[in-house]
Design a protein around this motif. Structure first.
Motif, PDB file in Angstrom:
ATOM      1  N   THR A   1       0.853  -1.183   0.000  1.00 26.91           N
ATOM      2  CA  THR A   1       0.000   0.000   0.000  1.00 26.91           C
ATOM      3  C   THR A   1       0.889   1.234   0.000  1.00 26.91           C
ATOM      4  O   THR A   1       1.881   1.290   0.737  1.00 26.91           O
ATOM      5  CB  THR A   1      -0.908   0.027   1.245  1.00 26.91           C
ATOM      6  OG1 THR A   1      -1.743  -1.130   1.252  1.00 26.91           O
ATOM      7  CG2 THR A   1      -1.785   1.279   1.254  1.00 26.91           C
ATOM      8  N   THR A   2       0.536   2.221  -0.809  1.00 27.31           N
ATOM      9  CA  THR A   2       1.310   3.459  -0.849  1.00 27.31           C
ATOM     10  C   THR A   2       1.043   4.278   0.407  1.00 27.31           C
ATOM     11  O   THR A   2      -0.120   4.548   0.759  1.00 27.31           O
ATOM     12  CB  THR A   2       0.964   4.282  -2.102  1.00 27.31           C
ATOM     13  OG1 THR A   2       1.338   3.530  -3.262  1.00 27.31           O
ATOM     14  CG2 THR A   2       1.702   5.612  -2.097  1.00 27.31           C
ATOM     15  N   VAL A   3       2.126   4.671   1.072  1.00 26.46           N
ATOM     16  CA  VAL A   3       2.030   5.433   2.320  1.00 26.46           C
ATOM     17  C   VAL A   3       2.231   6.920   2.068  1.00 26.46           C
ATOM     18  O   VAL A   3       1.518   7.763   2.598  1.00 26.46           O
ATOM     19  CB  VAL A   3       3.076   4.911   3.330  1.00 26.46           C
ATOM     20  CG1 VAL A   3       3.097   5.773   4.587  1.00 26.46           C
ATOM     21  CG2 VAL A   3       2.803   3.457   3.674  1.00 26.46           C
ATOM     22  N   LYS A   4       3.213   7.254   1.243  1.00 29.58           N
ATOM     23  CA  LYS A   4       3.485   8.652   0.912  1.00 29.58           C
ATOM     24  C   LYS A   4       4.361   8.694  -0.330  1.00 29.58           C
ATOM     25  O   LYS A   4       4.785   7.657  -0.837  1.00 29.58           O
ATOM     26  CB  LYS A   4       4.165   9.369   2.089  1.00 29.58           C
ATOM     27  CG  LYS A   4       5.518   8.809   2.486  1.00 29.58           C
ATOM     28  CD  LYS A   4       6.019   9.375   3.812  1.00 29.58           C
ATOM     29  CE  LYS A   4       6.061  10.861   3.895  1.00 29.58           C
ATOM     30  NZ  LYS A   4       6.689  11.360   5.148  1.00 29.58           N
ATOM     31  N   LYS A   5       4.653   9.882  -0.805  1.00 33.42           N
ATOM     32  CA  LYS A   5       5.486  10.055  -1.995  1.00 33.42           C
ATOM     33  C   LYS A   5       6.670  10.947  -1.670  1.00 33.42           C
ATOM     34  O   LYS A   5       6.628  11.752  -0.724  1.00 33.42           O
ATOM     35  CB  LYS A   5       4.679  10.648  -3.155  1.00 33.42           C
ATOM     36  CG  LYS A   5       3.525   9.754  -3.619  1.00 33.42           C
ATOM     37  CD  LYS A   5       2.760  10.398  -4.756  1.00 33.42           C
ATOM     38  CE  LYS A   5       1.559   9.545  -5.162  1.00 33.42           C
ATOM     39  NZ  LYS A   5       1.976   8.285  -5.778  1.00 33.42           N
ATOM     40  N   ALA A   6       7.727  10.807  -2.453  1.00 36.17           N
ATOM     41  CA  ALA A   6       8.917  11.644  -2.286  1.00 36.17           C
ATOM     42  C   ALA A   6       9.542  11.873  -3.650  1.00 36.17           C
ATOM     43  O   ALA A   6       9.358  11.068  -4.580  1.00 36.17           O
ATOM     44  CB  ALA A   6       9.914  10.993  -1.340  1.00 36.17           C
ATOM     45  N   THR A   7      10.281  12.958  -3.779  1.00 30.49           N
ATOM     46  CA  THR A   7      10.917  13.317  -5.045  1.00 30.49           C
ATOM     47  C   THR A   7      12.428  13.190  -4.926  1.00 30.49           C
ATOM     48  O   THR A   7      13.021  13.648  -3.934  1.00 30.49           O
ATOM     49  CB  THR A   7      10.541  14.758  -5.449  1.00 30.49           C
ATOM     50  OG1 THR A   7       9.116  14.853  -5.560  1.00 30.49           O
ATOM     51  CG2 THR A   7      11.175  15.136  -6.769  1.00 30.49           C
ATOM     52  N   SER A   8      13.054  12.595  -5.925  1.00 30.20           N
ATOM     53  CA  SER A   8      14.503  12.386  -5.904  1.00 30.20           C
ATOM     54  C   SER A   8      15.250  13.700  -6.085  1.00 30.20           C
ATOM     55  O   SER A   8      14.798  14.603  -6.800  1.00 30.20           O
ATOM     56  CB  SER A   8      14.912  11.396  -6.996  1.00 30.20           C
ATOM     57  OG  SER A   8      14.550  11.879  -8.277  1.00 30.20           O
ATOM     58  N   ASN A   9      16.418  13.801  -5.436  1.00 29.72           N
ATOM     59  CA  ASN A   9      17.229  15.009  -5.548  1.00 29.72           C
ATOM     60  C   ASN A   9      18.128  14.946  -6.788  1.00 29.72           C
ATOM     61  O   ASN A   9      17.947  14.095  -7.654  1.00 29.72           O
ATOM     62  CB  ASN A   9      18.033  15.251  -4.271  1.00 29.72           C
ATOM     63  CG  ASN A   9      19.101  14.180  -4.026  1.00 29.72           C
ATOM     64  OD1 ASN A   9      19.404  13.373  -4.896  1.00 29.72           O
ATOM     65  ND2 ASN A   9      19.660  14.174  -2.827  1.00 29.72           N
ATOM     66  N   SER A  10      19.102  15.807  -6.861  1.00 33.18           N
ATOM     67  CA  SER A  10      19.936  15.927  -8.069  1.00 33.18           C
ATOM     68  C   SER A  10      20.744  14.673  -8.370  1.00 33.18           C
ATOM     69  O   SER A  10      21.182  14.463  -9.502  1.00 33.18           O
ATOM     70  CB  SER A  10      20.883  17.119  -7.934  1.00 33.18           C
ATOM     71  OG  SER A  10      21.740  16.952  -6.808  1.00 33.18           O
ATOM     72  N   THR A  11      20.962  13.801  -7.372  1.00 34.44           N
ATOM     73  CA  THR A  11      21.703  12.557  -7.593  1.00 34.44           C
ATOM     74  C   THR A  11      20.779  11.348  -7.658  1.00 34.44           C
ATOM     75  O   THR A  11      21.239  10.214  -7.707  1.00 34.44           O
ATOM     76  CB  THR A  11      22.736  12.337  -6.481  1.00 34.44           C
ATOM     77  OG1 THR A  11      22.057  12.190  -5.218  1.00 34.44           O
ATOM     78  CG2 THR A  11      23.720  13.495  -6.403  1.00 34.44           C
ATOM     79  N   GLY A  12      19.464  11.605  -7.628  1.00 38.76           N
ATOM     80  CA  GLY A  12      18.508  10.513  -7.649  1.00 38.76           C
ATOM     81  C   GLY A  12      18.194   9.946  -6.281  1.00 38.76           C
ATOM     82  O   GLY A  12      17.450   8.967  -6.167  1.00 38.76           O
ATOM     83  N   SER A  13      18.749  10.547  -5.219  1.00 36.74           N
ATOM     84  CA  SER A  13      18.561  10.018  -3.868  1.00 36.74           C
ATOM     85  C   SER A  13      17.186  10.381  -3.312  1.00 36.74           C
ATOM     86  O   SER A  13      16.612  11.422  -3.646  1.00 36.74           O
ATOM     87  CB  SER A  13      19.649  10.544  -2.931  1.00 36.74           C
ATOM     88  OG  SER A  13      20.919  10.079  -3.351  1.00 36.74           O
ATOM     89  N   LEU A  14      16.682   9.509  -2.424  1.00 39.81           N
ATOM     90  CA  LEU A  14      15.375   9.664  -1.802  1.00 39.81           C
ATOM     91  C   LEU A  14      15.510   9.570  -0.293  1.00 39.81           C
ATOM     92  O   LEU A  14      16.332   8.807   0.218  1.00 39.81           O
ATOM     93  CB  LEU A  14      14.431   8.554  -2.280  1.00 39.81           C
ATOM     94  CG  LEU A  14      14.146   8.487  -3.774  1.00 39.81           C
ATOM     95  CD1 LEU A  14      13.812   7.063  -4.183  1.00 39.81           C
ATOM     96  CD2 LEU A  14      13.001   9.432  -4.136  1.00 39.81           C
ATOM     97  N   LYS A  15      14.683  10.337   0.424  1.00 41.35           N
ATOM     98  CA  LYS A  15      14.699  10.239   1.891  1.00 41.35           C
ATOM     99  C   LYS A  15      13.376  10.755   2.435  1.00 41.35           C
ATOM    100  O   LYS A  15      12.888  11.807   2.024  1.00 41.35           O
ATOM    101  CB  LYS A  15      15.848  11.050   2.478  1.00 41.35           C
ATOM    102  CG  LYS A  15      15.984  10.910   3.997  1.00 41.35           C
ATOM    103  CD  LYS A  15      17.200  11.681   4.512  1.00 41.35           C
ATOM    104  CE  LYS A  15      17.346  11.528   6.022  1.00 41.35           C
ATOM    105  NZ  LYS A  15      18.543  12.253   6.546  1.00 41.35           N
ATOM    106  N   THR A  16      12.799  10.004   3.369  1.00 41.26           N
ATOM    107  CA  THR A  16      11.595  10.432   4.051  1.00 41.26           C
ATOM    108  C   THR A  16      11.496   9.704   5.380  1.00 41.26           C
ATOM    109  O   THR A  16      12.272   8.778   5.646  1.00 41.26           O
ATOM    110  CB  THR A  16      10.340  10.184   3.193  1.00 41.26           C
ATOM    111  OG1 THR A  16       9.223  10.882   3.774  1.00 41.26           O
ATOM    112  CG2 THR A  16      10.011   8.701   3.093  1.00 41.26           C
ATOM    113  N   THR A  17      10.560  10.099   6.217  1.00 36.94           N
ATOM    114  CA  THR A  17      10.363   9.448   7.517  1.00 36.94           C
ATOM    115  C   THR A  17       8.891   9.048   7.676  1.00 36.94           C
ATOM    116  O   THR A  17       7.984   9.703   7.136  1.00 36.94           O
ATOM    117  CB  THR A  17      10.763  10.370   8.679  1.00 36.94           C
ATOM    118  OG1 THR A  17      10.006  11.570   8.619  1.00 36.94           O
ATOM    119  CG2 THR A  17      12.248  10.693   8.622  1.00 36.94           C
ATOM    120  N   VAL A  18       8.688   7.987   8.431  1.00 40.15           N
ATOM    121  CA  VAL A  18       7.339   7.501   8.744  1.00 40.15           C
ATOM    122  C   VAL A  18       7.341   6.997  10.187  1.00 40.15           C
ATOM    123  O   VAL A  18       8.400   6.716  10.762  1.00 40.15           O
ATOM    124  CB  VAL A  18       6.908   6.362   7.792  1.00 40.15           C
ATOM    125  CG1 VAL A  18       6.688   6.885   6.381  1.00 40.15           C
ATOM    126  CG2 VAL A  18       7.924   5.233   7.810  1.00 40.15           C
TER     127      VAL A  18
END
Length: 264
Positions: free
Chosen positions: A216-233
């Motif tokens: 199930t999708t919990v949230k979305k995030a956008t990749s930075n200039s290097t393609g990296s992703l980060k979020t918290t839950v």
């Protein structure tokens, strides 16, 4: 201007004992080229799915079609992606294996064929600009250096492969505490034959609870200039986390492997 990408074509009987024939294709129209007398129907390529190509791995693309003709032909027929003009445009394949005819109607020359088309990005002059919509040609070679080539009006989507990674921590985690989920989305660069960070992509963070069968999708995030992703839950219970990218017109969809986090 990129040269037409023509590859070695191999016709090999699927039935036991069938002899393989090797033919080297050329882009130029040979003397005596013929049109008419052959029709191709029921063409299907890759189950209607995009052809997604990385930087090293050879891709196998299954196809099937029906050919109707009372003409003799020298080599097994084939369907293949092309761009530009039907006769002289680019072809996207390294090699092709086509089955023998499965007779549907002998009197009228109706045969069904299966095909396996191979695309090796290491042996083709493939560039990033080649991602997008291609057309489908069907072709059969006839006696006397003639052939019949048709556009079968079937668009094909050719896409650059993506990769996605994930890491969820800490592991284990106390219920209600914060989990940090990181990752990276990269995309095949056909010019350099490497994967590079894919910036500005929106990915879905998905969770599959322990014992569940789907994410199930919990949230979305956008990749930075290097393609990296980060979020918290917040940790509500044990389960598996992953990132999913749904692709676009030139890039394939991809989900990361899952990272299980125990909650105590």
């Amino acid at each position: 201007m990129r040269k037409a990408r023509m590859g070695r074509t191999v016709w090999s009987a699927v039935a036991a004992g069938g002899a393989a024939v090797v033919f080297t294709g050329v882009a130029a129209v040979p003397a005596g080229a013929a049109e008419g007398g052959v029709s191709f129907t029921r063409v299907a390529v890759n189950g209607g799915k995009p052809i997604v190509i990385g930087v090293k791995e050879e891709v196998e693309v299954p196809a099937s079609f029906r050919m109707t003709t009372r003409l003799k032909y020298d080599f097994g027929p084939t369907v293949l992606p092309y761009r530009g003009k039907l006769e002289t445009g680019d072809r996207l394949y390294s090699s092709v294996i086509t089955s023998d005819c499965e007779v549907v109607d002998k009197a009228n020359g109706v045969c069904d064929f299966k095909e396996w088309l191979y695309v090796d990005p290491r042996s083709l002059d493939l560039g990033n600009e080649d991602a997008g919509t291609w057309k489908t040609a069907a072709r059969v070679f006839l006696p006397g250096d003639a052939y019949d080539t048709d556009d079968v009006n079937l668009p094909l989507q050719v896409k650059r492969a993506t990769r996605v990674t994930v890491n969820a921590s800490p592991e284990p985690v106390a219920a209600g505490k914060t989990i940090t989920v990181t990752g990276q989305v990269t995309r095949a660069n056909w010019d350099t034959h490497r994967y590079q960070g894919y910036a500005g992509r929106t990915l879905s963070l998905q969770f599959k609870a322990a014992g569940a069968s789907s994410y199930t999708t919990v949230k979305k995030a956008t990749s930075n200039s290097t393609g990296s992703l980060k979020t918290t839950v917040k940790a509500a219970g044990p389960g598996t986390w992953r990132w999913t990218y749904y692709g676009n017109s030139t890039s394939g969809a991809k989900s990361s492997t899952g990272d299980y986090v125990a909650v105590r």
